[in-house]
Motif scaffolding. Structure first.
Motif, PDB file in Angstrom:
ATOM      1  N   GLU A 104      12.309 -13.940  -4.304  1.00  0.00           N
ATOM      2  CA  GLU A 104      11.064 -14.621  -4.428  1.00  0.00           C
ATOM      3  C   GLU A 104      10.054 -13.836  -3.918  1.00  0.00           C
ATOM      4  N   LEU A 105      10.428 -13.182  -2.535  1.00  0.00           N
ATOM      5  CA  LEU A 105       9.307 -12.608  -1.940  1.00  0.00           C
ATOM      6  C   LEU A 105       8.923 -11.293  -2.822  1.00  0.00           C
ATOM      7  N   ASN A 106       9.650 -10.757  -3.613  1.00  0.00           N
ATOM      8  CA  ASN A 106       9.433  -9.670  -4.213  1.00  0.00           C
ATOM      9  C   ASN A 106       8.579 -10.018  -5.504  1.00  0.00           C
ATOM     10  N   LEU A 107       8.651 -11.281  -6.106  1.00  0.00           N
ATOM     11  CA  LEU A 107       7.637 -11.731  -7.101  1.00  0.00           C
ATOM     12  C   LEU A 107       6.579 -12.088  -6.412  1.00  0.00           C
ATOM     13  N   ALA A 108       6.633 -12.720  -5.283  1.00  0.00           N
ATOM     14  CA  ALA A 108       5.111 -13.013  -4.586  1.00  0.00           C
ATOM     15  C   ALA A 108       4.484 -11.804  -4.353  1.00  0.00           C
ATOM     16  N   VAL A 109       5.137 -10.931  -3.829  1.00  0.00           N
ATOM     17  CA  VAL A 109       4.481  -9.634  -3.677  1.00  0.00           C
ATOM     18  C   VAL A 109       3.808  -8.810  -5.034  1.00  0.00           C
ATOM     19  N   ARG A 110       4.591  -8.570  -6.026  1.00  0.00           N
ATOM     20  CA  ARG A 110       4.139  -8.514  -7.494  1.00  0.00           C
ATOM     21  C   ARG A 110       2.896  -9.120  -7.833  1.00  0.00           C
ATOM     22  N   LEU A 114      -1.025  -7.578  -7.973  1.00  0.00           N
ATOM     23  CA  LEU A 114      -1.839  -7.637  -9.258  1.00  0.00           C
ATOM     24  C   LEU A 114      -3.127  -8.175  -9.127  1.00  0.00           C
ATOM     25  N   GLU A 115      -3.225  -9.209  -8.382  1.00  0.00           N
ATOM     26  CA  GLU A 115      -4.420 -10.265  -8.350  1.00  0.00           C
ATOM     27  C   GLU A 115      -5.295  -9.333  -7.222  1.00  0.00           C
ATOM     28  N   TYR A 116      -4.954  -8.685  -6.422  1.00  0.00           N
ATOM     29  CA  TYR A 116      -5.720  -7.900  -5.464  1.00  0.00           C
ATOM     30  C   TYR A 116      -6.213  -6.569  -6.212  1.00  0.00           C
ATOM     31  N   GLU A 117      -5.450  -6.075  -6.893  1.00  0.00           N
ATOM     32  CA  GLU A 117      -5.637  -4.867  -7.708  1.00  0.00           C
ATOM     33  C   GLU A 117      -6.871  -5.046  -8.701  1.00  0.00           C
ATOM     34  N   LYS A 118      -6.816  -6.330  -9.286  1.00  0.00           N
ATOM     35  CA  LYS A 118      -8.021  -6.701 -10.280  1.00  0.00           C
ATOM     36  C   LYS A 118      -9.222  -6.862  -9.518  1.00  0.00           C
ATOM     37  N   ILE A 126       0.646  -2.322   2.464  1.00  0.00           N
ATOM     38  CA  ILE A 126       1.759  -2.990   2.882  1.00  0.00           C
ATOM     39  C   ILE A 126       1.365  -4.051   3.946  1.00  0.00           C
ATOM     40  N   LYS A 127       0.736  -3.439   4.930  1.00  0.00           N
ATOM     41  CA  LYS A 127       0.240  -4.477   6.117  1.00  0.00           C
ATOM     42  C   LYS A 127      -0.719  -5.350   5.604  1.00  0.00           C
ATOM     43  N   THR A 128      -1.767  -5.316   4.505  1.00  0.00           N
ATOM     44  CA  THR A 128      -2.401  -6.009   3.848  1.00  0.00           C
ATOM     45  C   THR A 128      -1.575  -7.292   3.203  1.00  0.00           C
ATOM     46  N   ILE A 129      -0.744  -6.756   2.530  1.00  0.00           N
ATOM     47  CA  ILE A 129       0.323  -7.794   1.843  1.00  0.00           C
ATOM     48  C   ILE A 129       0.980  -8.693   2.755  1.00  0.00           C
ATOM     49  N   ALA A 130       1.477  -7.961   3.797  1.00  0.00           N
ATOM     50  CA  ALA A 130       2.386  -8.525   4.837  1.00  0.00           C
ATOM     51  C   ALA A 130       1.277  -9.705   5.731  1.00  0.00           C
ATOM     52  N   GLN A 131       0.247  -9.534   5.997  1.00  0.00           N
ATOM     53  CA  GLN A 131      -0.821 -10.309   6.418  1.00  0.00           C
ATOM     54  C   GLN A 131      -1.133 -11.354   5.526  1.00  0.00           C
ATOM     55  N   SER A 132      -1.155 -11.026   4.571  1.00  0.00           N
ATOM     56  CA  SER A 132      -1.636 -12.311   3.431  1.00  0.00           C
ATOM     57  C   SER A 132      -0.607 -13.146   3.221  1.00  0.00           C
ATOM     58  N   LEU A 133       0.569 -12.647   3.092  1.00  0.00           N
ATOM     59  CA  LEU A 133       1.655 -13.535   2.681  1.00  0.00           C
ATOM     60  C   LEU A 133       2.761 -14.109   4.070  1.00  0.00           C
ATOM     61  N   ILE A 140       8.401  -6.998   3.733  1.00  0.00           N
ATOM     62  CA  ILE A 140       7.558  -6.549   2.437  1.00  0.00           C
ATOM     63  C   ILE A 140       8.267  -5.128   2.034  1.00  0.00           C
ATOM     64  N   VAL A 141       8.728  -4.150   2.632  1.00  0.00           N
ATOM     65  CA  VAL A 141       9.373  -3.221   2.322  1.00  0.00           C
ATOM     66  C   VAL A 141      10.665  -3.370   1.488  1.00  0.00           C
TER      67      VAL A 141
END
Length: 246
Positions: A104-110, A114-118, A126-133, A140-141
């Motif tokens: 489930e975390l993998n899907l959340a990261v994806r 995608l939204e961040y890159e758009k 990875i730090k940004t993803i970890a903080q946001s989630l 995350i790794v």
């Protein structure tokens, strides 16, 4: 939108890097992601997830496409997206015994990536993803490893730079790979790497092992240790090989 107009947008995007132009191109070709995603429905993955994977491949394809090659973008992007979806199914097959939490975390990261890159026009660290989630970086790794995200499309960064895809270090089979003398060029670039560093590159990018398996091969190191060393080595390679792609 005519082909002439599309080519004009690609040229403008290549010159300016304007994310608004990239999004305009992506919206025009979004129908391809929908068609290809539907072809894989019924194989155990929801349509929305497949379409999201296809959309990510579309965005990366836009960044890599060279209109000067004389190939229509639809011709270029269709096998690219199809390959990305097939890779997802291949990687997902490894998730049978993986804890549901990581899946489930993998899907959340994806989804977040995608939204961040758009929005930002760049991949999140990875730090940004970890903080946001609100999850530890090591989790995350692990989640990225579950989905096979950290491989030839893994992320590398230092404190000053945005994360880059490994496609920025090594040529892909669809653009300049034919001009890249892999063995000789890499040998030269890695000549001062330690035995452990060379082993890591071999395990990860020649043998295709996961970071977890690589950590075991390196004598029981932690996955985070491998992740950090990998980023450091890729930054070195990116710097040393930049002339290959000029």
């Amino acid at each position: 939108m005519t082909e002439e107009r599309i080519n004009e947008l690609f040229k403008r995007y290549k010159e300016s890097g304007d994310i608004t132009i990239r999004n305009q191109i992506a919206e025009h070709y979004l129908y391809i992601t929908e068609i290809l995603a539907k072809k894989f429905v019924g194989r155990g993955v929801e349509y929305d997830d497949l379409q999201q994977i296809a959309a990510m491949a579309l965005v990366r394809g836009i960044d890599r496409f060279d209109v000067e090659q004389g190939v229509q973008f639809s011709t270029f992007i269709t096998p690219t997206i199809t390959g990305e979806i097939k890779n997802y199914f291949r990687d997902s097959s490894r998730m049978v015994k993986v804890p549901r939490r990581l899946s489930e975390l993998n899907l959340a990261v994806r989804k977040f990536s995608l939204e961040y890159e758009k929005e930002k026009g760049e991949k999140p660290k990875i730090k940004t993803i970890a903080q946001s989630l609100k999850v530890d970086e090591e989790e995350i790794v692990k989640a990225l490893e579950v989905g096979g995200t950290v491989s030839l499309d893994g992320m590398t960064a230092n404190d000053e730079e945005n994360e880059k895809s490994l496609y920025g270090v090594l040529a892909s089979s669809e653009d300049r790979y034919e001009r890249f003398e892999t063995k000789e060029t890499l040998s030269s670039a890695m000549q001062d790497f330690s035995d452990e560093e060379k082993a890591l590159v071999k395990y990860r990018f020649v043998d295709g092992l996961s970071q977890s398996d690589t950590a075991l091969k390196l004598g029981g190191k932690s996955q985070m240790y491998v992740s950090r060393m990998e980023r450091k080595l890729l930054e070195k390679l990116k710097d040393r090989l930049k002339d290959v792609f000029s």
